[in-house]
Design a protein around this motif. Structure first.
Motif, PDB file in Angstrom:
ATOM      1  N   ALA A  44       0.823  -1.211   0.000  1.00  0.00           N
ATOM      2  CA  ALA A  44       0.000   0.000   0.000  1.00  0.00           C
ATOM      3  C   ALA A  44       0.858   1.263   0.000  1.00  0.00           C
ATOM      4  O   ALA A  44       0.516   2.265  -0.646  1.00  0.00           O
ATOM      5  N   LYS A  45       1.978   1.228   0.719  1.00  0.00           N
ATOM      6  CA  LYS A  45       2.858   2.395   0.813  1.00  0.00           C
ATOM      7  C   LYS A  45       3.373   2.836  -0.551  1.00  0.00           C
ATOM      8  O   LYS A  45       3.631   4.021  -0.783  1.00  0.00           O
ATOM      9  N   GLU A  46       3.535   1.882  -1.477  1.00  0.00           N
ATOM     10  CA  GLU A  46       4.032   2.207  -2.818  1.00  0.00           C
ATOM     11  C   GLU A  46       3.116   3.204  -3.520  1.00  0.00           C
ATOM     12  O   GLU A  46       3.541   3.941  -4.412  1.00  0.00           O
ATOM     13  N   PHE A  47       1.843   3.231  -3.123  1.00  0.00           N
ATOM     14  CA  PHE A  47       0.861   4.083  -3.795  1.00  0.00           C
ATOM     15  C   PHE A  47       0.223   5.093  -2.838  1.00  0.00           C
ATOM     16  O   PHE A  47      -0.765   5.727  -3.186  1.00  0.00           O
ATOM     17  N   GLY A  48       0.809   5.215  -1.654  1.00  0.00           N
ATOM     18  CA  GLY A  48       0.250   6.118  -0.658  1.00  0.00           C
ATOM     19  C   GLY A  48      -1.147   5.710  -0.226  1.00  0.00           C
ATOM     20  O   GLY A  48      -1.973   6.549   0.143  1.00  0.00           O
ATOM     21  N   ALA A  49      -1.414   4.417  -0.277  1.00  0.00           N
ATOM     22  CA  ALA A  49      -2.748   3.900   0.036  1.00  0.00           C
ATOM     23  C   ALA A  49      -2.891   3.590   1.526  1.00  0.00           C
ATOM     24  O   ALA A  49      -1.911   3.344   2.227  1.00  0.00           O
ATOM     25  N   GLU A  50      -4.129   3.596   1.986  1.00  0.00           N
ATOM     26  CA  GLU A  50      -4.458   3.272   3.375  1.00  0.00           C
ATOM     27  C   GLU A  50      -5.015   1.856   3.444  1.00  0.00           C
ATOM     28  O   GLU A  50      -5.774   1.433   2.568  1.00  0.00           O
ATOM     29  N   VAL A  51      -4.650   1.124   4.487  1.00  0.00           N
ATOM     30  CA  VAL A  51      -5.172  -0.224   4.713  1.00  0.00           C
ATOM     31  C   VAL A  51      -6.148  -0.170   5.877  1.00  0.00           C
ATOM     32  O   VAL A  51      -5.827   0.348   6.950  1.00  0.00           O
ATOM     33  N   ILE A  52      -7.358  -0.723   5.670  1.00  0.00           N
ATOM     34  CA  ILE A  52      -8.385  -0.708   6.710  1.00  0.00           C
ATOM     35  C   ILE A  52      -8.757  -2.133   7.084  1.00  0.00           C
ATOM     36  O   ILE A  52      -9.182  -2.922   6.226  1.00  0.00           O
ATOM     37  N   ASN A  53      -8.572  -2.458   8.359  1.00  0.00           N
ATOM     38  CA  ASN A  53      -8.977  -3.745   8.894  1.00  0.00           C
ATOM     39  C   ASN A  53     -10.425  -3.616   9.368  1.00  0.00           C
ATOM     40  O   ASN A  53     -10.711  -2.971  10.368  1.00  0.00           O
ATOM     41  N   PHE A  54     -11.349  -4.212   8.637  1.00  0.00           N
ATOM     42  CA  PHE A  54     -12.773  -4.061   8.959  1.00  0.00           C
ATOM     43  C   PHE A  54     -13.152  -4.664  10.310  1.00  0.00           C
ATOM     44  O   PHE A  54     -14.226  -4.363  10.838  1.00  0.00           O
ATOM     45  N   ASP A  55     -12.300  -5.496  10.861  1.00  0.00           N
ATOM     46  CA  ASP A  55     -12.578  -6.068  12.183  1.00  0.00           C
ATOM     47  C   ASP A  55     -12.199  -5.126  13.319  1.00  0.00           C
ATOM     48  O   ASP A  55     -12.466  -5.417  14.476  1.00  0.00           O
ATOM     49  N   GLU A  56     -11.563  -4.013  12.995  1.00  0.00           N
ATOM     50  CA  GLU A  56     -11.072  -3.110  14.040  1.00  0.00           C
ATOM     51  C   GLU A  56     -11.682  -1.717  13.910  1.00  0.00           C
ATOM     52  O   GLU A  56     -11.043  -0.717  14.250  1.00  0.00           O
ATOM     53  N   LEU A  57     -12.911  -1.633  13.467  1.00  0.00           N
ATOM     54  CA  LEU A  57     -13.549  -0.329  13.262  1.00  0.00           C
ATOM     55  C   LEU A  57     -14.230   0.209  14.513  1.00  0.00           C
ATOM     56  O   LEU A  57     -14.650   1.369  14.530  1.00  0.00           O
ATOM     57  N   GLY A  58     -14.374  -0.621  15.542  1.00  0.00           N
ATOM     58  CA  GLY A  58     -15.044  -0.181  16.760  1.00  0.00           C
ATOM     59  C   GLY A  58     -16.551  -0.260  16.623  1.00  0.00           C
ATOM     60  O   GLY A  58     -17.094  -0.450  15.532  1.00  0.00           O
ATOM     61  N   GLU A  59     -17.256  -0.075  17.728  1.00  0.00           N
ATOM     62  CA  GLU A  59     -18.709  -0.285  17.737  1.00  0.00           C
ATOM     63  C   GLU A  59     -19.472   0.718  16.879  1.00  0.00           C
ATOM     64  O   GLU A  59     -20.616   0.460  16.477  1.00  0.00           O
ATOM     65  N   ASN A  60     -18.863   1.848  16.559  1.00  0.00           N
ATOM     66  CA  ASN A  60     -19.525   2.835  15.713  1.00  0.00           C
ATOM     67  C   ASN A  60     -19.076   2.760  14.247  1.00  0.00           C
ATOM     68  O   ASN A  60     -19.433   3.621  13.443  1.00  0.00           O
ATOM     69  N   GLY A  61     -18.336   1.714  13.948  1.00  0.00           N
ATOM     70  CA  GLY A  61     -17.780   1.595  12.594  1.00  0.00           C
ATOM     71  C   GLY A  61     -18.620   0.782  11.637  1.00  0.00           C
ATOM     72  O   GLY A  61     -18.176   0.497  10.512  1.00  0.00           O
ATOM     73  N   TYR A  62     -19.838   0.407  12.053  1.00  0.00           N
ATOM     74  CA  TYR A  62     -20.693  -0.440  11.223  1.00  0.00           C
ATOM     75  C   TYR A  62     -22.108   0.114  11.193  1.00  0.00           C
ATOM     76  O   TYR A  62     -22.518   0.866  12.073  1.00  0.00           O
ATOM     77  N   GLU A  63     -22.855  -0.295  10.175  1.00  0.00           N
ATOM     78  CA  GLU A  63     -24.259   0.078  10.061  1.00  0.00           C
ATOM     79  C   GLU A  63     -25.082  -1.178   9.792  1.00  0.00           C
ATOM     80  O   GLU A  63     -24.671  -2.027   9.000  1.00  0.00           O
ATOM     81  N   ARG A  64     -26.236  -1.288  10.450  1.00  0.00           N
ATOM     82  CA  ARG A  64     -27.072  -2.476  10.275  1.00  0.00           C
ATOM     83  C   ARG A  64     -27.924  -2.356   9.015  1.00  0.00           C
ATOM     84  O   ARG A  64     -28.516  -1.331   8.733  1.00  0.00           O
ATOM     85  N   ILE A  65     -27.983  -3.453   8.268  1.00  0.00           N
ATOM     86  CA  ILE A  65     -28.710  -3.514   7.010  1.00  0.00           C
ATOM     87  C   ILE A  65     -29.801  -4.575   7.110  1.00  0.00           C
ATOM     88  O   ILE A  65     -29.577  -5.667   7.630  1.00  0.00           O
ATOM     89  N   TYR A  66     -30.976  -4.249   6.575  1.00  0.00           N
ATOM     90  CA  TYR A  66     -32.109  -5.182   6.574  1.00  0.00           C
ATOM     91  C   TYR A  66     -32.595  -5.382   5.139  1.00  0.00           C
ATOM     92  O   TYR A  66     -33.437  -4.612   4.659  1.00  0.00           O
ATOM     93  N   PRO A  67     -32.099  -6.384   4.436  1.00  0.00           N
ATOM     94  CA  PRO A  67     -32.588  -6.630   3.077  1.00  0.00           C
ATOM     95  C   PRO A  67     -34.063  -7.033   3.080  1.00  0.00           C
ATOM     96  O   PRO A  67     -34.582  -7.543   4.072  1.00  0.00           O
ATOM     97  N   SER A  68     -34.730  -6.825   1.969  1.00  0.00           N
ATOM     98  CA  SER A  68     -36.125  -7.215   1.821  1.00  0.00           C
ATOM     99  C   SER A  68     -36.276  -8.731   1.985  1.00  0.00           C
ATOM    100  O   SER A  68     -35.532  -9.501   1.380  1.00  0.00           O
ATOM    101  N   ASN A  69     -37.218  -9.144   2.840  1.00  0.00           N
ATOM    102  CA  ASN A  69     -37.469 -10.577   3.095  1.00  0.00           C
ATOM    103  C   ASN A  69     -36.186 -11.315   3.487  1.00  0.00           C
ATOM    104  O   ASN A  69     -35.912 -12.417   3.007  1.00  0.00           O
ATOM    105  N   SER A  70     -35.430 -10.710   4.359  1.00  0.00           N
ATOM    106  CA  SER A  70     -34.109 -11.217   4.730  1.00  0.00           C
ATOM    107  C   SER A  70     -34.158 -12.575   5.426  1.00  0.00           C
ATOM    108  O   SER A  70     -35.077 -12.872   6.189  1.00  0.00           O
ATOM    109  N   HIS A  71     -33.141 -13.397   5.149  1.00  0.00           N
ATOM    110  CA  HIS A  71     -32.959 -14.665   5.852  1.00  0.00           C
ATOM    111  C   HIS A  71     -32.057 -14.506   7.069  1.00  0.00           C
ATOM    112  O   HIS A  71     -31.842 -15.469   7.806  1.00  0.00           O
ATOM    113  N   TRP A  72     -31.514 -13.294   7.286  1.00  0.00           N
ATOM    114  CA  TRP A  72     -30.778 -12.977   8.503  1.00  0.00           C
ATOM    115  C   TRP A  72     -31.802 -12.671   9.597  1.00  0.00           C
ATOM    116  O   TRP A  72     -32.801 -11.982   9.343  1.00  0.00           O
ATOM    117  N   LYS A  73     -31.551 -13.164  10.804  1.00  0.00           N
ATOM    118  CA  LYS A  73     -32.530 -13.024  11.887  1.00  0.00           C
ATOM    119  C   LYS A  73     -32.813 -11.566  12.210  1.00  0.00           C
ATOM    120  O   LYS A  73     -33.971 -11.160  12.378  1.00  0.00           O
TER     121      LYS A  73
END
Length: 335
Positions: free
Chosen positions: A131-160
């Motif tokens: 990433a440094k070769e291009f001045g890019a940032e690396v983001i670990n999605f597991d380390e975003l903290g409790e405010n780093g996510y948004e809940r999604i509800y698809p239509s007729n979802s199979h997720w509880k």
């Protein structure tokens, strides 16, 4: 009152509400007023060099989603296993170079891994240095903290109770999904662009992966994750593929190709057709492509094309075009 005189074209366009959009669409195509080819285009490049595959496939698509935009690349970093177990660094490097060449601004690479810890994968694959070769940032999605996510509800979802998605994905101006072609022995059946989206849902400290892998609706739930966002570009490394086993290790075959497109359903349908052409396991060979649950659910959600007839595979040269014809034949035989 004097009536307004309208042109022949205006008359027929206005008539769409009376005669129906399908009728009018056919008429306008015959009149040459709109394109007769509104299929989703998938570019196919026969090659053995990943840098060549990335550049030729994206350039042949004829779009520039990067210009003056911040770009987030979503790779396949499920584990650090060699490609197709994970995205090859050469593919990632050429993508970043191409984004810069085409006027992209800030580049970020974001994903989360599992079962191998994300940070371990990033370090083992030298992603921070790359990433440094291009001045890019690396983001670990597991380390975003409790405010780093948004809940999604698809239509007729199979997720509880819906699922969480990493906010960098939802806030990105431009998303590039870069993935591999492989079978998935742990219930997914195949993993190409639709399943690449599983990495936007957190694993560390959350129960979503337990819910996913224990559900009889696993493949439908995979498709539903894609409801959360739309990538601007999909680039698929098919130099080597897993035709059985996967997603970390499996039976390898060389397809020597790259794909590029913007429609996830079309890309995955072409990828499965390639697995069929190479010879794969019974879960791939014994079921029609659009009857695969990931594909069928994605179609229900309106995430892409609805049938093989809506897909156009375009080769960039004679060798690529000949192979594209073979893959198109496999797709069309399933109608």
């Amino acid at each position: 009152m004097k009536g307004k005189i309208i042109s022949r074209r205006e008359f027929f366009v206005a008539g769409a509400g009376i005669f129906g959009l399908s009728f009018m669409g056919n008429f306008l195509r015959k009149e040459g007023l709109i394109s007769s080819d509104d299929r989703a285009e998938v570019i196919l490049v026969k090659c053995e060099d990943r840098r060549e595959g990335v550049r030729k496939s994206v350039e042949a698509l004829g779009i520039n989603p990067f210009k003056n935009k911040d770009v987030l690349i979503k790779p396949n970093f499920n584990t650090s296993d060699p490609t197709p177990g994970s995205t090859h660094n050469d593919t990632l490097r050429e993508l970043m170079a191409l984004i810069k060449d085409m006027g992209g601004k800030k580049i970020r690479i974001g994903d989360r891994s599992g079962p191998e810890p994300t940070e371990q994968v990033l370090l083992k694959k030298n992603i921070y240095e790359l990433a440094k070769e291009f001045g890019a940032e690396v983001i670990n999605f597991d380390e975003l903290g409790e405010n780093g996510y948004e809940r999604i509800y698809p239509s007729n979802s199979h997720w509880k109770e819906g699922f969480l998605v990493a906010k960098p994905i939802l806030e990105a101006e431009c998303i590039v999904s870069t993935c591999c072609i492989k079978t998935h022995q742990f219930g997914g059946i195949f993993t190409i662009s639709l399943k690449n989206s599983v990495g936007i849902v957190p694993r560390k400290g959350y129960p979503f992966m337990r819910e996913l892998h224990s559900s009889p609706n696993m493949r439908k739930m995979i498709a539903e994750i894609n409801y959360a966002y739309k990538p601007s570009l999909i680039v698929v490394d098919g130099i080597e593929v897993f035709v059985d086993g996967g997603p970390m290790q499996g039976e390898r075959k060389r397809a020597n190709l790259f794909l590029a497109g913007t429609d996830r359903v079309a890309i995955d349908a072409v990828g499965i057709a390639i697995l069929k052409e190479l010879g794969s396991n019974k879960d791939i060979m014994g079921r029609k492509i659009f009857e695969q649950e990931q594909i069928a659910r994605a179609v229900e959600l309106g995430l892409g094309v609805k049938s093989p007839s809506q897909i156009k595979i375009k080769g960039v040269d004679s060798e690529s075009s000949e192979y594209a014809k073979r893959i198109s034949k496999i797709l069309m035989e399933e109608i």
